[in-house]
Design an enzyme around this catalytic site. Sequence first.
Site, mmCIF file in Angstrom:
data_model
loop_
_atom_site.group_PDB
_atom_site.id
_atom_site.type_symbol
_atom_site.label_atom_id
_atom_site.label_comp_id
_atom_site.label_asym_id
_atom_site.label_seq_id
_atom_site.Cartn_x
_atom_site.Cartn_y
_atom_site.Cartn_z
ATOM 1 N N GLN A 295 -2.970 -2.989 9.287
ATOM 2 C CA GLN A 295 -2.903 -1.611 9.560
ATOM 3 C C GLN A 295 -2.400 -1.111 10.825
ATOM 4 O O GLN A 295 -2.843 -1.612 11.879
ATOM 5 C CB GLN A 295 -4.096 -0.975 9.296
ATOM 6 C CG GLN A 295 -4.413 0.568 8.964
ATOM 7 C CD GLN A 295 -3.388 1.301 7.803
ATOM 8 O OE1 GLN A 295 -3.379 0.473 6.914
ATOM 9 N NE2 GLN A 295 -3.053 2.103 8.059
ATOM 10 N N ASP B 92 4.144 -5.071 3.293
ATOM 11 C CA ASP B 92 4.426 -3.778 3.944
ATOM 12 C C ASP B 92 5.990 -3.661 4.205
ATOM 13 O O ASP B 92 6.505 -2.764 4.352
ATOM 14 C CB ASP B 92 3.957 -3.526 5.274
ATOM 15 C CG ASP B 92 2.424 -2.724 5.202
ATOM 16 O OD1 ASP B 92 2.646 -1.950 4.262
ATOM 17 O OD2 ASP B 92 1.720 -2.768 5.979
ATOM 18 N N LYS C 284 -7.168 1.142 -0.187
ATOM 19 C CA LYS C 284 -6.253 0.184 -0.810
ATOM 20 C C LYS C 284 -7.056 -0.863 -1.444
ATOM 21 O O LYS C 284 -6.485 -1.448 -2.552
ATOM 22 C CB LYS C 284 -5.527 -0.485 0.568
ATOM 23 C CG LYS C 284 -4.444 0.422 0.860
ATOM 24 C CD LYS C 284 -3.769 -0.176 2.261
ATOM 25 C CE LYS C 284 -2.782 1.125 2.979
ATOM 26 N NZ LYS C 284 -2.369 0.560 4.358
#
Length: 282
Positions: free
Chosen positions: A95, A118, A51
């Site tokens: 994450q 997200d 990412k």
Amino acid sequence: MADAQIIDGKNIARMIRLNLTEKVSQCSEKPRLAVILVGNDEASLVYDTAKQRAAREIGMDCQIYHLDEYVTERELLDLISQLNEDIHVHGIIVQLPLPPHINSLHVLMQIAPEKDVDGFHPVNVGLMQAKSPLAMIPATPKGILFLLKQIYPDLSGKHAVIIGRSAIVGRPMATLLLNNDCTVTIVHTKTSNIADIVQQADIVIAACGKCHTVKADWIKSGAVVIDVGINRIDGKLCGDVDFENVKKVASYITPVPGGVGPMTIAMLLANTYEAYLRQTNI
Ligand code: GUN
């Protein structure tokens, strides 16, 4: 019948990133993504490094905050608060999965909804349910929708069967497809007749996290098959779909790797750019 056409997620994602590079070059300030990684889960480290590389390649800033696996929930919440208040940070992701001593919902709820690229904060989950254009859409479902629209610009009336009910893929995917007028079924580990239900699908989304679960005899001839699985068996990557056999029955299929994975990263970057625009009032 000929084998299924391969959906080239890698190439489609490259074009999305190219388009974003141009847009980012016109920003007055670099959009910045903060990635929080707790502990030493090897797969998470690989994803977050990918990412960061992708963000930097398109001209964004991306900082990884790599925290010890024993960090307290309070320390993690405090870091998120700092990033929420930093006007130079436009997107924040944590994450998942987090170590068991940390409550994931507390953590996700700490992220300012406008920086939640997200789309996991309950506010964004609710906005998507309400079909609001302000919702931040989770990257994997958003990327899959993009791929499906290449094949069916109008998804209305298609029967999509989603295998898996996770908060990251299955559930938001169902909402997104419903918002696009699909008929949606979710099957999961407690469903008794999975193969019969998947047989009815025009679109199959395999997100169960188990290698080669979806067999050719589950698939209706001509169905579109999307494989979200990234499983590792003896170090080798393996999707949730028995690709070699299913491709003989499907009309379109995504490969692993090179299908959904690169689309997830491209959509995370697109969300970060979108968050930047909203926060800078352009
Ligand atoms: N773990 C697996 N997929 C994802 C994702 O899309 N975002 C985050 N934050 N964690 C994940």
